[in-house]
Design a protein around this motif. Sequence first.
Motif, PDB file in Angstrom:
ATOM      1  N   THR A 319      74.105   7.872  22.462  1.00 17.37           N
ATOM      2  CA  THR A 319      73.528   8.762  21.452  1.00 17.37           C
ATOM      3  C   THR A 319      73.011  10.044  22.092  1.00 17.37           C
ATOM      4  OG1 THR A 319      72.908   6.878  20.053  1.00 17.37           O
ATOM      5  CG2 THR A 319      71.739   8.948  19.679  1.00 17.37           C
ATOM      6  N   MET A 320      72.321   9.900  23.221  1.00 17.13           N
ATOM      7  CA  MET A 320      71.793  11.066  23.937  1.00 17.13           C
ATOM      8  C   MET A 320      72.918  11.974  24.412  1.00 17.13           C
ATOM      9  SD  MET A 320      69.087  11.032  27.124  1.00 17.13           S
ATOM     10  CE  MET A 320      67.678  10.601  26.086  1.00 17.13           C
ATOM     11  N   VAL A 321      73.972  11.388  24.947  1.00 20.18           N
ATOM     12  CA  VAL A 321      75.089  12.179  25.452  1.00 20.18           C
ATOM     13  C   VAL A 321      75.820  12.884  24.307  1.00 20.18           C
ATOM     14  CG1 VAL A 321      77.321  12.046  26.618  1.00 20.18           C
ATOM     15  CG2 VAL A 321      75.354  10.816  27.540  1.00 20.18           C
ATOM     16  N   GLN A 322      75.960  12.219  23.170  1.00 18.03           N
ATOM     17  CA  GLN A 322      76.583  12.880  22.022  1.00 18.03           C
ATOM     18  C   GLN A 322      75.796  14.122  21.618  1.00 18.03           C
ATOM     19  OE1 GLN A 322      77.741  10.425  18.613  1.00 18.03           O
ATOM     20  NE2 GLN A 322      77.374  12.152  17.242  1.00 18.03           N
ATOM     21  N   ALA A 323      74.464  14.033  21.652  1.00 20.96           N
ATOM     22  CA  ALA A 323      73.632  15.198  21.325  1.00 20.96           C
ATOM     23  C   ALA A 323      73.878  16.333  22.316  1.00 20.96           C
ATOM     24  CB  ALA A 323      72.160  14.806  21.315  1.00 20.96           C
ATOM     25  N   MET A 324      74.031  15.991  23.604  1.00 22.83           N
ATOM     26  CA  MET A 324      74.342  17.010  24.609  1.00 22.83           C
ATOM     27  C   MET A 324      75.687  17.672  24.321  1.00 22.83           C
ATOM     28  SD  MET A 324      73.215  15.067  28.139  1.00 22.83           S
ATOM     29  CE  MET A 324      71.535  14.531  28.463  1.00 22.83           C
ATOM     30  N   GLN A 325      76.669  16.852  23.947  1.00 20.93           N
ATOM     31  CA  GLN A 325      77.988  17.393  23.644  1.00 20.93           C
ATOM     32  C   GLN A 325      77.930  18.337  22.444  1.00 20.93           C
ATOM     33  OE1 GLN A 325      79.856  13.314  23.657  1.00 20.93           O
ATOM     34  NE2 GLN A 325      81.511  14.422  24.666  1.00 20.93           N
ATOM     35  N   GLU A 326      77.210  17.936  21.406  1.00 23.66           N
ATOM     36  CA  GLU A 326      77.124  18.767  20.208  1.00 23.66           C
ATOM     37  C   GLU A 326      76.379  20.068  20.478  1.00 23.66           C
ATOM     38  OE1 GLU A 326      75.528  16.419  17.028  1.00 23.66           O
ATOM     39  OE2 GLU A 326      77.241  15.041  16.997  1.00 23.66           O
ATOM     40  N   ALA A 327      75.438  20.019  21.416  1.00 24.17           N
ATOM     41  CA  ALA A 327      74.661  21.208  21.772  1.00 24.17           C
ATOM     42  C   ALA A 327      75.361  22.056  22.831  1.00 24.17           C
ATOM     43  CB  ALA A 327      73.287  20.799  22.285  1.00 24.17           C
ATOM     44  N   ASN A 328      76.451  21.524  23.428  1.00 26.00           N
ATOM     45  CA  ASN A 328      77.121  22.187  24.545  1.00 26.00           C
ATOM     46  C   ASN A 328      76.165  22.451  25.707  1.00 26.00           C
ATOM     47  OD1 ASN A 328      79.829  22.408  23.576  1.00 26.00           O
ATOM     48  ND2 ASN A 328      79.118  23.997  22.159  1.00 26.00           N
ATOM     49  N   SER A 329      75.190  21.558  25.859  1.00 23.73           N
ATOM     50  CA  SER A 329      74.200  21.744  26.913  1.00 23.73           C
ATOM     51  C   SER A 329      73.475  20.441  27.198  1.00 23.73           C
ATOM     52  CB  SER A 329      73.176  22.806  26.508  1.00 23.73           C
ATOM     53  OG  SER A 329      72.162  22.928  27.497  1.00 23.73           O
ATOM     54  N   SER A 330      73.151  20.247  28.479  1.00 22.83           N
ATOM     55  CA  SER A 330      72.336  19.092  28.858  1.00 22.83           C
ATOM     56  C   SER A 330      70.877  19.486  29.050  1.00 22.83           C
ATOM     57  CB  SER A 330      72.871  18.467  30.154  1.00 22.83           C
ATOM     58  OG  SER A 330      72.810  19.410  31.221  1.00 22.83           O
ATOM     59  N   GLU A 331      70.547  20.750  28.776  1.00 23.82           N
ATOM     60  CA  GLU A 331      69.154  21.178  28.885  1.00 23.82           C
ATOM     61  C   GLU A 331      68.351  20.541  27.753  1.00 23.82           C
ATOM     62  OE1 GLU A 331      68.423  25.353  29.279  1.00 23.82           O
ATOM     63  OE2 GLU A 331      70.329  25.672  30.343  1.00 23.82           O
ATOM     64  N   PRO A 332      67.262  19.843  28.073  1.00 28.39           N
ATOM     65  CA  PRO A 332      66.497  19.139  27.046  1.00 28.39           C
ATOM     66  C   PRO A 332      66.122  19.990  25.846  1.00 28.39           C
ATOM     67  CG  PRO A 332      65.750  18.467  29.204  1.00 28.39           C
ATOM     68  CD  PRO A 332      66.724  19.584  29.432  1.00 28.39           C
ATOM     69  N   ALA A 333      65.651  21.191  26.065  1.00 30.03           N
ATOM     70  CA  ALA A 333      65.217  22.040  24.953  1.00 30.03           C
ATOM     71  C   ALA A 333      66.371  22.407  24.031  1.00 30.03           C
ATOM     72  CB  ALA A 333      64.561  23.310  25.491  1.00 30.03           C
ATOM     73  N   LYS A 334      67.594  22.453  24.582  1.00 29.01           N
ATOM     74  CA  LYS A 334      68.754  22.851  23.774  1.00 29.01           C
ATOM     75  C   LYS A 334      69.365  21.680  23.008  1.00 29.01           C
ATOM     76  CE  LYS A 334      69.981  26.929  26.478  1.00 29.01           C
ATOM     77  NZ  LYS A 334      71.027  27.607  27.294  1.00 29.01           N
ATOM     78  N   TYR A 335      69.389  20.483  23.625  1.00 29.02           N
ATOM     79  CA  TYR A 335      70.028  19.375  22.907  1.00 29.02           C
ATOM     80  C   TYR A 335      69.056  18.569  22.054  1.00 29.02           C
ATOM     81  CZ  TYR A 335      68.710  15.463  26.102  1.00 29.02           C
ATOM     82  OH  TYR A 335      68.036  14.490  26.805  1.00 29.02           O
ATOM     83  N   LEU A 336      67.740  18.739  22.267  1.00 32.20           N
ATOM     84  CA  LEU A 336      66.755  17.986  21.504  1.00 32.20           C
ATOM     85  C   LEU A 336      66.915  18.150  19.990  1.00 32.20           C
ATOM     86  CD1 LEU A 336      64.252  16.163  21.350  1.00 32.20           C
ATOM     87  CD2 LEU A 336      62.837  18.192  21.750  1.00 32.20           C
ATOM     88  N   PRO A 337      67.115  19.363  19.464  1.00 27.58           N
ATOM     89  CA  PRO A 337      67.296  19.490  18.008  1.00 27.58           C
ATOM     90  C   PRO A 337      68.527  18.752  17.491  1.00 27.58           C
ATOM     91  CG  PRO A 337      66.806  21.624  19.010  1.00 27.58           C
ATOM     92  CD  PRO A 337      67.088  20.681  20.128  1.00 27.58           C
ATOM     93  N   TYR A 338      69.560  18.670  18.317  1.00 22.96           N
ATOM     94  CA  TYR A 338      70.766  17.946  17.916  1.00 22.96           C
ATOM     95  C   TYR A 338      70.525  16.439  17.926  1.00 22.96           C
ATOM     96  CZ  TYR A 338      73.298  22.341  18.297  1.00 22.96           C
ATOM     97  OH  TYR A 338      73.731  23.635  18.107  1.00 22.96           O
ATOM     98  N   LEU A 339      69.706  15.977  18.861  1.00 18.08           N
ATOM     99  CA  LEU A 339      69.360  14.554  18.910  1.00 18.08           C
ATOM    100  C   LEU A 339      68.593  14.146  17.655  1.00 18.08           C
ATOM    101  CD1 LEU A 339      69.345  11.906  20.522  1.00 18.08           C
ATOM    102  CD2 LEU A 339      67.276  12.712  21.695  1.00 18.08           C
ATOM    103  N   ALA A 340      67.712  15.017  17.201  1.00 14.17           N
ATOM    104  CA  ALA A 340      66.896  14.708  16.019  1.00 14.17           C
ATOM    105  C   ALA A 340      67.741  14.518  14.763  1.00 14.17           C
ATOM    106  CB  ALA A 340      65.866  15.807  15.802  1.00 14.17           C
ATOM    107  N   LYS A 341      68.894  15.172  14.713  1.00 13.82           N
ATOM    108  CA  LYS A 341      69.742  15.081  13.504  1.00 13.82           C
ATOM    109  C   LYS A 341      71.065  14.358  13.781  1.00 13.82           C
ATOM    110  CE  LYS A 341      71.621  19.751  14.230  1.00 13.82           C
ATOM    111  NZ  LYS A 341      71.747  21.115  13.675  1.00 13.82           N
ATOM    112  N   ILE A 342      71.109  13.593  14.859  1.00 12.57           N
ATOM    113  CA  ILE A 342      72.335  12.922  15.292  1.00 12.57           C
ATOM    114  C   ILE A 342      72.810  11.882  14.280  1.00 12.57           C
ATOM    115  CG2 ILE A 342      71.353  10.927  16.506  1.00 12.57           C
ATOM    116  CD1 ILE A 342      74.025  13.203  18.009  1.00 12.57           C
ATOM    117  N   LYS A 343      74.114  11.688  14.258  1.00 10.78           N
ATOM    118  CA  LYS A 343      74.727  10.564  13.549  1.00 10.78           C
ATOM    119  C   LYS A 343      75.717   9.947  14.518  1.00 10.78           C
ATOM    120  CE  LYS A 343      74.191  12.264   8.813  1.00 10.78           C
ATOM    121  NZ  LYS A 343      74.874  12.657   7.551  1.00 10.78           N
TER     122      LYS A 343
END
Length: 381
Positions: A319-343
Amino acid sequence: MQLTSKLLPVAIAMAFATGGAYAQEIIKIGHVAPVSGQNAHLGKDMENGAKMAVEDLTAKNIKIGGKPVKFVIQYEDDAGDPKQGTNAAQKLVDAKVQGVIGHLNSGTTIPASKIYYDAGIPQISPAATSPVYTKQKFNTTFRVVANDNKLGGTLGAYAVQKLGAKKIAVIDDRTAYGQGVAEEFVKGAKKAMPGVQIVGKEFTNANATDFNAILTNIKSKNPDLVFFGGMDSVGGPLLRQMKALGINAKYMGGDGVCTDALYRLSAGAAADGVVTCAEAGGVPAEMSKNIDEFRARYKKQFGQEVQLYAPYVYDAIMTMVQAMQEANSSEPAKYLPYLAKIKHQGVTGPIAFDQFGDIKDGALTLYTYKAGKKTQMEVVK
């Protein structure tokens, strides 16, 4: 200058080191679990789930932001101790991990979560069920299992409605998890049947081995069901001593006791139909192909059955890695919003989070024990 065969390996190594064409981005994820102490068997189970996730990610040749990446897990042991848990959390922050999977116990997860929040590092717990964890208004905290409100409340209702319990004794281990799930169990039982009698409330501790005094007191109340809030390392011996004292009540507990090890730890006292417990997650039988395949792979790789949390660790990492992929970034501040709305469609079922970071529509799986084996009864939404 033309490179000789001897210089070529050095040039390739330098390219990696200096960010050249051959470079991979290293993404470091922290994992914390008790791999020492009484819950070490569960912590090792969690680590095995993390290893499987990294192996699968490596095989997929994941790219993030168009760059090839390599996932590395930094494993830390919290021994189920809050102080050691916060020390482990600080080590991960200092190591600049990009995300954290853990901890197991609510008592370690809650204090550690403040450290991750202050550092802006997303944390997904695959096991902690205390409602306090996600009610701290930390936008970095998530979990992939149902919380104690659902877990304890559902078990309380099941005890009186399905098992016919009328006189119930409750024991907890005074941990954040054990006390919390026991309190929610009582609320659920009273809500489902206002006339139910809670004939005794006793407590022990997470390292106890002798329960004679509290069980003698409980025996005098003649309960038809005993609920224990705690982990299998205590819950198993407790059940064994119940049997030795001639307490023939049904036995119930949450996910902490709902392990394959319970039968062994109870020295066989978890006989057919005696125990009802719940795992804080699950998928209906008609949708169980993915989890069944995971369990088979796990057994082939590690030579034993899944204890409890391995598939939830696996799903948390994915789930965490999918959020990174959707954000195109592994930086916590950048992928965190994508993690919050992940499916995410995980092996344990669909994963999405509510505004607190709790899993939406979290399921429970009810189990009993038959012929010494943990046996699924039903999945409850």
